[in-house]
Design a protein around this motif. Structure first.
Motif, short mmCIF file in Angstrom:
data_model
loop_
_atom_site.label_atom_id
_atom_site.label_comp_id
_atom_site.label_asym_id
_atom_site.label_seq_id
_atom_site.Cartn_x
_atom_site.Cartn_y
_atom_site.Cartn_z
N HIS A 99 0.83 -1.21 0.00
CA HIS A 99 0.00 0.00 0.00
C HIS A 99 0.87 1.26 0.00
N VAL A 100 1.90 1.28 0.84
CA VAL A 100 2.79 2.43 0.94
C VAL A 100 3.43 2.72 -0.42
N LYS A 101 3.95 1.68 -1.05
CA LYS A 101 4.60 1.86 -2.36
C LYS A 101 3.61 2.39 -3.40
N ALA A 102 2.39 1.86 -3.39
CA ALA A 102 1.38 2.31 -4.35
C ALA A 102 0.96 3.74 -4.05
N LYS A 103 0.74 4.06 -2.80
CA LYS A 103 0.31 5.41 -2.41
C LYS A 103 1.35 6.45 -2.80
N LEU A 104 2.62 6.16 -2.52
CA LEU A 104 3.68 7.12 -2.81
C LEU A 104 4.16 7.04 -4.26
N GLY A 105 3.89 5.93 -4.92
CA GLY A 105 4.33 5.76 -6.31
C GLY A 105 5.83 5.54 -6.44
N ILE A 106 6.44 4.99 -5.41
CA ILE A 106 7.89 4.73 -5.42
C ILE A 106 8.17 3.38 -4.78
N ASP A 107 9.40 2.92 -4.95
CA ASP A 107 9.86 1.69 -4.32
C ASP A 107 10.87 2.08 -3.24
N TYR A 108 11.41 1.09 -2.56
CA TYR A 108 12.44 1.36 -1.56
C TYR A 108 13.64 2.04 -2.21
N HIS A 109 14.26 2.91 -1.44
CA HIS A 109 15.46 3.65 -1.83
C HIS A 109 15.16 4.67 -2.93
N GLN A 110 13.90 5.11 -2.98
CA GLN A 110 13.52 6.14 -3.95
C GLN A 110 12.85 7.30 -3.22
N THR A 111 12.71 8.39 -3.94
CA THR A 111 12.09 9.61 -3.42
C THR A 111 10.97 10.02 -4.35
N THR A 112 9.88 10.49 -3.78
CA THR A 112 8.75 10.93 -4.60
C THR A 112 9.18 12.10 -5.48
N THR A 113 8.50 12.27 -6.60
CA THR A 113 8.87 13.32 -7.55
C THR A 113 8.77 14.71 -6.95
N ASP A 114 7.86 14.89 -5.98
CA ASP A 114 7.75 16.20 -5.32
C ASP A 114 8.77 16.37 -4.20
N ARG A 115 9.59 15.35 -3.98
CA ARG A 115 10.65 15.32 -2.96
C ARG A 115 10.12 15.48 -1.54
N GLU A 116 8.89 15.04 -1.33
CA GLU A 116 8.31 15.06 0.01
C GLU A 116 8.72 13.84 0.82
N PHE A 117 8.77 12.65 0.19
CA PHE A 117 9.01 11.41 0.92
C PHE A 117 10.10 10.58 0.27
N SER A 118 10.98 10.05 1.12
CA SER A 118 11.93 9.01 0.72
C SER A 118 11.51 7.75 1.44
N LEU A 119 11.53 6.63 0.73
CA LEU A 119 11.07 5.36 1.29
C LEU A 119 12.26 4.42 1.49
N GLU A 120 12.39 3.91 2.70
CA GLU A 120 13.46 2.96 3.03
C GLU A 120 12.85 1.76 3.75
N ASP A 121 13.53 0.65 3.67
CA ASP A 121 13.12 -0.51 4.45
C ASP A 121 14.04 -0.63 5.65
N VAL A 122 13.51 -1.22 6.70
CA VAL A 122 14.27 -1.43 7.92
C VAL A 122 13.85 -2.79 8.48
#
Length: 164
Positions: free
Chosen positions: A98-121
């Motif tokens: 859901h997170v990946k779909a909502k943000l439109g990115i995968d791990y180690h990426q940043t949204t095009t508007d540069r609001e969110f970076s997604l990492e796994d832990v």
């Protein structure tokens, strides 16, 4: 267009110069640059390689091998999804999708508007309250897709209000 302006390159060079004589200097240099710029800019790789008498490919290989280093500017909000077994048992795989779909990115990426970076832990130490995420320094437990959407909407709204 370069992400770095000239004064940034000078500060990057200062980090390299101050650390290049230390044993095992590459990691302290990379950490220093990432602390300064928020990431390891591609423009810094030749400077590091020259200072350490290594090839650009060797430096690039180290930066891209370790997930703790990033080569792109981070988003305003760093978001981590726990992928440890306890969180998986509590539904983190569905949340992760859901997170990946909502943000439109995968791990180690940043949204095009540069609001969110997604990492796994692989553990946030909040196992009893999974699935858990961390946004910045805040660990949030029992995250559902709906709760995640609400958090993202709140962070985006605050960002828009600050810019207005």
């Amino acid at each position: 267009m370069n992400d770095l302006v000239q004064w940034d390159l000078q500060e990057v060079q200062e980090v390299i110069t101050s650390l290049k004589h230390k044993p095992g200097a590459l990691f302290p240099i990379l950490h220093g640059i990432q602390n300064l710029a928020g990431y390891i800019p591609a423009e810094s790789l030749p400077l590091i390689a020259d200072a350490l008498h290594q090839t650009r490919a060797e430096i690039h290989g180290v930066v891209t091998f370790y997930h703790l280093f990033r080569m792109t500017p981070p988003g305003r909000h760093s978001l981590e999804v726990c992928r440890a077994e306890a969180c998986q048992a509590r539904g983190s795989r569905a949340l992760e999708a859901h997170v990946k779909a909502k943000l439109g990115i995968d791990y180690h990426q940043t949204t095009t508007d540069r609001e969110f970076s997604l990492e796994d832990v692989y553990c946030l130490g909040n196992c009893a309250c999974g699935p858990s995420i961390r946004i910045g320094d805040d660990i949030i437990g029992r995250v559902t897709p709906e709760k995640f959407d609400q958090l993202v909407d709140e962070l985006t709204t605050v960002a828009l209000e600050i810019r207005s």
